[in-house]
Design a protein around this motif. Structure first.
Motif, PDB file in Angstrom:
ATOM      1  N   PHE A  27      40.888  38.105  31.154  1.00 11.46           N
ATOM      2  CA  PHE A  27      42.151  37.577  31.674  1.00 11.46           C
ATOM      3  C   PHE A  27      42.759  38.518  32.709  1.00 11.46           C
ATOM      4  O   PHE A  27      43.401  38.071  33.656  1.00 11.46           O
ATOM      5  N   ALA A  28      42.572  39.813  32.531  1.00 11.60           N
ATOM      6  CA  ALA A  28      43.117  40.778  33.493  1.00 11.60           C
ATOM      7  C   ALA A  28      42.523  40.535  34.880  1.00 11.60           C
ATOM      8  O   ALA A  28      43.233  40.605  35.889  1.00 11.60           O
ATOM      9  N   HIS A  29      41.236  40.255  34.927  1.00 13.66           N
ATOM     10  CA  HIS A  29      40.594  39.987  36.222  1.00 13.66           C
ATOM     11  C   HIS A  29      41.001  38.614  36.756  1.00 13.66           C
ATOM     12  O   HIS A  29      41.358  38.478  37.929  1.00 13.66           O
ATOM     13  N   GLY A  50      49.481  39.720  37.855  1.00 10.14           N
ATOM     14  CA  GLY A  50      48.827  39.456  36.574  1.00 10.14           C
ATOM     15  C   GLY A  50      48.166  40.683  35.979  1.00 10.14           C
ATOM     16  O   GLY A  50      48.432  41.035  34.812  1.00 10.14           O
ATOM     17  N   PRO A  51      47.304  41.379  36.730  1.00 10.90           N
ATOM     18  CA  PRO A  51      46.702  42.597  36.176  1.00 10.90           C
ATOM     19  C   PRO A  51      47.742  43.653  35.807  1.00 10.90           C
ATOM     20  O   PRO A  51      47.594  44.358  34.812  1.00 10.90           O
ATOM     21  N   LEU A  52      48.817  43.736  36.577  1.00 12.98           N
ATOM     22  CA  LEU A  52      49.873  44.707  36.276  1.00 12.98           C
ATOM     23  C   LEU A  52      50.548  44.380  34.944  1.00 12.98           C
ATOM     24  O   LEU A  52      50.740  45.266  34.097  1.00 12.98           O
ATOM     25  N   VAL A  53      50.867  43.121  34.724  1.00  9.84           N
ATOM     26  CA  VAL A  53      51.524  42.711  33.481  1.00  9.84           C
ATOM     27  C   VAL A  53      50.603  42.966  32.284  1.00  9.84           C
ATOM     28  O   VAL A  53      51.036  43.516  31.256  1.00  9.84           O
ATOM     29  N   LYS A  70      43.485  48.101  34.938  1.00  5.63           N
ATOM     30  CA  LYS A  70      43.697  49.070  36.023  1.00  5.63           C
ATOM     31  C   LYS A  70      42.702  48.839  37.153  1.00  5.63           C
ATOM     32  O   LYS A  70      43.061  48.918  38.328  1.00  5.63           O
ATOM     33  N   GLU A  71      41.475  48.558  36.793  1.00  6.71           N
ATOM     34  CA  GLU A  71      40.455  48.297  37.811  1.00  6.71           C
ATOM     35  C   GLU A  71      40.821  47.061  38.619  1.00  6.71           C
ATOM     36  O   GLU A  71      40.746  47.060  39.855  1.00  6.71           O
ATOM     37  N   ALA A  72      41.235  45.990  37.951  1.00  6.74           N
ATOM     38  CA  ALA A  72      41.646  44.765  38.647  1.00  6.74           C
ATOM     39  C   ALA A  72      42.888  45.010  39.497  1.00  6.74           C
ATOM     40  O   ALA A  72      42.990  44.521  40.627  1.00  6.74           O
ATOM     41  N   LEU A  73      43.823  45.771  38.967  1.00  4.65           N
ATOM     42  CA  LEU A  73      45.049  46.086  39.704  1.00  4.65           C
ATOM     43  C   LEU A  73      44.740  46.871  40.971  1.00  4.65           C
ATOM     44  O   LEU A  73      45.216  46.532  42.061  1.00  4.65           O
ATOM     45  N   TYR A 129      33.475  46.813  34.236  1.00  2.00           N
ATOM     46  CA  TYR A 129      33.089  46.506  35.612  1.00  2.00           C
ATOM     47  C   TYR A 129      33.836  47.419  36.576  1.00  2.00           C
ATOM     48  O   TYR A 129      35.022  47.687  36.394  1.00  2.00           O
ATOM     49  N   ARG A 130      33.149  47.884  37.595  1.00  2.00           N
ATOM     50  CA  ARG A 130      33.744  48.674  38.675  1.00  2.00           C
ATOM     51  C   ARG A 130      33.516  47.926  39.981  1.00  2.00           C
ATOM     52  O   ARG A 130      32.378  47.611  40.331  1.00  2.00           O
ATOM     53  N   TYR A 131      34.620  47.630  40.666  1.00  2.00           N
ATOM     54  CA  TYR A 131      34.510  46.954  41.960  1.00  2.00           C
ATOM     55  C   TYR A 131      33.857  47.897  42.961  1.00  2.00           C
ATOM     56  O   TYR A 131      34.080  49.109  42.905  1.00  2.00           O
TER      57      TYR A 131
END
Length: 139
Positions: A27-29, A50-53, A70-73, A129-131
């Protein structure tokens, strides 16, 4: 033995994210896409909301979710910064730069979409996962 005890899933081994953690990480992603859609009326700049929340809600209780949020953010802040630079470049060139910036925005947007879906799938599998590119502002 209670029926609920017999049918309950065994606890996850240490170091392996639970099903709930994997779902929250996914959900974060995906929340980045939802944030972009919900803020599309004002330019779609809500990718990082969304990722921040999720990070703020789960950072103290679920380490895997905190890491993936954090990665998504960080990734979505990077994407927003790229779009902002391209938008400024379009205005500075009085719209002539749009010949270059609009196709670049499409490529970056499509690439971000693909990477976000890949990240969500990996997070759902329990893989951190790492972008491939992201400015790590939130540590």
């Amino acid at each position: 033995m209670d029926i609920n005890e017999a049918t309950a899933a065994p606890p996850a081994p240490a170091g392996v994210p639970s099903a709930e953690e994997r779902q929250w990480a996914m959900f974060a992603h995906l929340s980045a896409l939802a944030g972009g859609l919900l803020t599309s009326a004002i330019g779609g700049w809500g990718f990082f909301i969304g990722p921040l929340v999720i990070w703020l809600m789960k950072k103290d209780t679920m380490p895997f979710v905190a890491d993936q949020a954090k990665e998504a953010l960080n990734f979505n802040i990077t994407i927003s910064a790229i779009f902002l630079v391209l938008l400024i470049l379009t205005f500075v060139t009085l719209g002539i730069g749009a010949l270059l910036t609009v196709p670049l925005m499409l490529v970056v947007g499509l690439g971000a979409l693909v990477l976000i879906v890949m990240a969500a799938m990996k997070a759902n599998e329990g893989v951190a996962y790492r972008y491939p590119f992201a400015i790590r502002l939130v540590k």
